[in-house]
Design a protein around this motif. Structure first.
Motif, short mmCIF file in Angstrom:
data_model
loop_
_atom_site.label_atom_id
_atom_site.label_comp_id
_atom_site.label_asym_id
_atom_site.label_seq_id
_atom_site.Cartn_x
_atom_site.Cartn_y
_atom_site.Cartn_z
N LYS A 20 0.78 -1.29 0.08
CA LYS A 20 0.21 0.11 0.24
C LYS A 20 0.93 1.14 -0.04
O LYS A 20 0.55 2.35 -0.66
N ARG A 21 2.06 1.31 0.82
CA ARG A 21 2.89 2.25 1.08
C ARG A 21 3.63 2.57 -0.43
O ARG A 21 3.66 3.81 -0.84
N ARG A 22 4.12 1.55 -0.88
CA ARG A 22 4.65 1.64 -2.40
C ARG A 22 3.68 2.11 -3.29
O ARG A 22 4.01 2.88 -4.24
N LYS A 23 2.32 1.88 -3.62
CA LYS A 23 1.30 2.18 -4.42
C LYS A 23 1.18 3.84 -4.24
O LYS A 23 0.87 4.69 -5.05
N GLU A 24 0.97 4.05 -3.11
CA GLU A 24 0.77 5.56 -2.62
C GLU A 24 1.95 6.34 -3.29
O GLU A 24 1.95 7.64 -3.79
N LEU A 25 3.12 5.89 -2.85
CA LEU A 25 4.38 6.54 -3.42
C LEU A 25 4.43 6.69 -4.96
O LEU A 25 4.61 7.87 -5.35
N GLU A 26 4.07 5.70 -5.67
CA GLU A 26 3.89 5.42 -7.16
C GLU A 26 3.15 6.58 -7.57
O GLU A 26 3.31 7.37 -8.37
N LEU A 27 1.89 6.50 -6.83
CA LEU A 27 0.79 7.48 -7.24
C LEU A 27 1.30 8.98 -7.27
O LEU A 27 1.00 9.89 -8.02
N GLU A 28 2.07 9.37 -5.97
CA GLU A 28 2.38 10.77 -5.63
C GLU A 28 3.60 11.20 -6.94
O GLU A 28 3.52 12.33 -7.34
N GLU A 29 4.28 10.26 -7.42
CA GLU A 29 5.48 10.25 -8.35
C GLU A 29 4.82 10.66 -9.68
O GLU A 29 5.24 11.63 -10.05
N ARG A 30 3.83 9.75 -10.00
CA ARG A 30 2.91 10.11 -11.18
C ARG A 30 2.30 11.42 -11.19
O ARG A 30 2.25 12.02 -12.28
N LYS A 31 1.67 11.73 -10.21
CA LYS A 31 1.07 13.00 -9.92
C LYS A 31 1.93 14.26 -10.21
O LYS A 31 1.51 15.25 -11.03
#
Length: 160
Positions: A20-31
């Motif tokens: 979950k933490r990795r997915k949230e980090l990936e989402l923030e990086e994409r944004k």
């Protein structure tokens, strides 16, 4: 098992929490990547009087769910800026937003030629379909008759 029990189990699962933490980090990086990519476009539109956060604000301006609308109203004077950015290299997601923002009947005069040129040059199959969908709205009946290829691409994705 109740949903609340399942959620407690997930909260206690370190493997799930790491995922979950990795997915949230990936989402923030994409944004951040997308915001950086469209920064010049948003700045140009702001100079033209459009206070938007993203080109997608134009796309969602007629959304039936008001909470999704960040921009409301017409944006005809933005078409020329959007058309200019069809020729600028953008992330595919931003390019899709530009194309979809031009999917307005009254964009014909400003955008039809540029959209047709982009359609014939586009290599990405998803963006080609998005262009076909936009052309379906923008082109006049006579233009559609001259460029039936857009309809083949549009129908190939199984759309009505």
């Amino acid at each position: 098992m109740k949903a609340s029990d399942f959620m407690k189990k997930l909260e206690a699962d370190p493997e799930y929490q790491e995922m979950k933490r990795r997915k949230e980090l990936e989402l923030e990086e994409r944004k951040a990547l997308l915001a950086a990519d469209e920064r010049s476009l948003v700045k140009e539109l702001a100079l033209a009087g459009f206070e938007i956060e993203s080109v997608w604000d134009f796309v969602n301006n007629n959304n039936r769910y008001e909470f999704l609308r960040k921009f409301d109203g017409g944006y005809r004077s933005a078409y020329s800026i959007l058309v200019k950015h069809l020729d600028v290299e953008h992330h595919p997601r931003i390019r899709e937003g530009i194309i979809r923002a031009l999917a307005e009947k009254d964009a014909n005069e400003t955008a039809s030629e540029a959209l047709l040129a982009a359609f014939y040059q586009e290599q990405d199959s998803n963006l080609k379909w998005v262009l076909a969908n936009t052309l379906r709205t923008v082109l006049t009946r006579s233009q559609k008759a001259k460029h039936p290829e857009y309809k083949e691409i549009y129908n190939a994705k199984g759309q009505p």
